[in-house]
Design a protein around this motif. Structure first.
Motif, PDB file in Angstrom:
ATOM      1  N   SER A   2       5.604  83.619  67.884  1.00  0.00           N
ATOM      2  CA  SER A   2       6.464  84.330  68.834  1.00  0.00           C
ATOM      3  C   SER A   2       6.589  85.737  68.463  1.00  0.00           C
ATOM      4  O   SER A   2       6.603  86.702  69.299  1.00  0.00           O
TER       5      SER A   2
ATOM      6  N   ASN B  76       0.250  83.138  76.253  1.00  0.00           N
ATOM      7  CA  ASN B  76       1.533  83.242  77.026  1.00  0.00           C
ATOM      8  C   ASN B  76       1.584  81.809  77.918  1.00  0.00           C
ATOM      9  O   ASN B  76       2.426  81.927  78.902  1.00  0.00           O
TER      10      ASN B  76
ATOM     11  N   HIS C 288       7.637  85.036  76.258  1.00  0.00           N
ATOM     12  CA  HIS C 288       6.696  84.612  77.159  1.00  0.00           C
ATOM     13  C   HIS C 288       7.196  83.314  77.578  1.00  0.00           C
ATOM     14  O   HIS C 288       6.540  82.271  78.136  1.00  0.00           O
TER      15      HIS C 288
ATOM     16  N   GLU D 110       8.522  88.952  80.982  1.00  0.00           N
ATOM     17  CA  GLU D 110       7.866  87.690  80.983  1.00  0.00           C
ATOM     18  C   GLU D 110       8.880  86.482  80.501  1.00  0.00           C
ATOM     19  O   GLU D 110       8.538  85.690  79.737  1.00  0.00           O
TER      20      GLU D 110
END
Length: 427
Positions: free
Chosen positions: A98, A152, A178, A346
């Protein structure tokens, strides 16, 4: 045309290109399509600029002995890359996570290149196009490939692993990135762990951060090499010393002082040290590689402007990395502090909650001024009168023009789409 035949033509070419603006003589051009462009229309131009062949997927553009008609250009690019990876049989280290992927990849590459001829993902070209391009940039001279993988949505890492077929893998961490595509933190963990699944199912090796309980649990039945701070069950011990502001660590009685700020970068450095050790890079060369690495491209860069010290971390942001950056920023030397925080993208349905959480954190820390920029941060609430909110960057510019900073530590942190590095023009 079969992939085997296309590969023979590819070997005759200097490199692969998907952008006619970057064509070099004897390139193999792939006419990719996007939402707003059709690469087929540029095939003739690519050939005129020196491309040896152009791969197209519309018959009307198959107009020359140098054009190669396929069913789907993107799938052909991916299949060629996978075939080439098998053809070379180069050891591949895959990397996802991440936060910190690109920094960790650069550190690993710097370390391994002390001993080997390496090829690593350029920048963050880590998607369904970038991974194939990285593989196709490798040659028979390549001794180790380092492939960054981004995602994502679920199944993306699995797909990229089937293209790259990694022999080794590392996941930097599982964070709140995401969330919109993954559907929440559990989806993030599941999606990133697709790399673990591939490596375990194919009896490959996983590098594991021993301080991460999720990684430890998910790899307990894997071939793994575990690194971390001093506790039982490690293959290699790497200890954190300090981050004031640069990260210092200790490995095998060597003190290594990096040019990276923030204790959150310790795990990225430790991974590079561990992987260098695993591949038998000399200790002194590992130290040299880590100490000489300088962050670029808006990632935790330290910039000095007259009496002001700026931490520019505007390449990307999510709740996990934003929190780490703020906590680190609070520890900076006792000058006035101002944090410019831009929207995190996102996050889907979690956007309102996560932006409020970051606002609450920022305003609770020992930071004199917090400046929030973007539509999501504009909606947050705080009782702290020193907090400034600007919905759009143009609104912020007027305030910056009248803001004369002196002897100030400045943090600039936001998602890429906010382009907050523009603040530098005013400091």
């Amino acid at each position: 045309m079969k992939i085997e035949q296309l590969h023979k033509l590819f070997i005759q070419c200097n490199s692969v290109c998907t952008d006619t603006r970057k064509i070099k003589k004897n390139d193999l051009f792939f006419a990719l399509k996007g939402e707003n462009f059709n690469g087929n229309t540029y095939a003739e131009q690519a050939l005129k600029k020196g491309a040896k062949y152009a791969v197209v997927d519309e018959a009307s553009f198959n107009t020359s002995s140098k054009t190669i008609l396929v069913e789907n250009v993107l799938e052909t690019l991916q299949n060629l890359a996978s075939y080439h990876r098998t053809y070379l049989n180069v050891p591949i280290i895959a990397l996802t996570g991440s936060n910190g992927k690109t920094t960790t990849k650069e550190l690993i590459n710097a370390t391994l290149s002390q001993k080997y001829k390496t090829v690593a993902t350029i920048g963050n070209l880590n998607n369904h196009i970038g991974v194939p391009l990285t593989l196709l940039s490798m040659s028979k001279d390549t001794e180790i490939g380092i492939v960054e993988m981004g995602a994502n949505h679920l199944k993306e890492i699995e797909f990229l692993c089937h293209i790259a077929k990694p022999d080794y893998g590392y996941i930097t961490n599982f964070g709140k990135a995401h969330l919109e595509g993954f559907g929440g933190i559990e989806g993030v963990i599941k999606g990133k762990s697709e790399m673990f699944d591939f490596l375990i199912n194919n009896d490959k090796t996983i590098f594991v951060n021993g301080n991460d309980s999720i990684q430890i649990e998910k790899t307990k039945h894997a071939n793994r090499f575990v690194f971390g701070e001093n506790h039982l069950g490690l293959d290699i011990i790497i200890n954190f010393i300090e981050a004031e502001p640069f990260v210092k660590s200790e490995y095998n009685k060597l003190e290594i002082e990096s040019q990276l700020i923030g204790d959150y970068n310790f795990n990225n450095i430790a991974a590079a040290i561990a992987i260098g050790h695993y591949f038998k890079v000399e200790d002194r060369d590992i130290k040299t590689a880590i100490e000489n690495y300088t962050p670029t491209n808006n990632r935790s860069q330290i910039i000095q402007r007259s009496s002001n010290t700026i931490i520019l971390d505007a390449y990307n942001a999510n709740p996990t990395s934003m929190r780490a950056a703020l906590l680190n920023f609070e520890k900076q030397p006792n000058t006035k502090k101002i944090a410019f925080l831009g929207d995190m993208f996102e996050l889907g349905k979690d956007a309102e909650k996560e932006h409020q959480n970051i606002t609450d954190l920022a305003t609770s820390l020992n930071i004199e001024d917090v400046v929030l920029i973007g539509e999501n941060f504009f909606k947050t609430e705080t009782a702290l009168s020193s907090t400034k909110r600007f919905k759009y960057f143009d609104d912020l510019k007027d305030w910056l023009n009248g803001c004369n900073l002196e002897n100030t530590s400045v943090l600039i942190k936001a998602s890429r789409g906010m382009a907050l590095e523009r603040i530098l023009e005013f400091i």
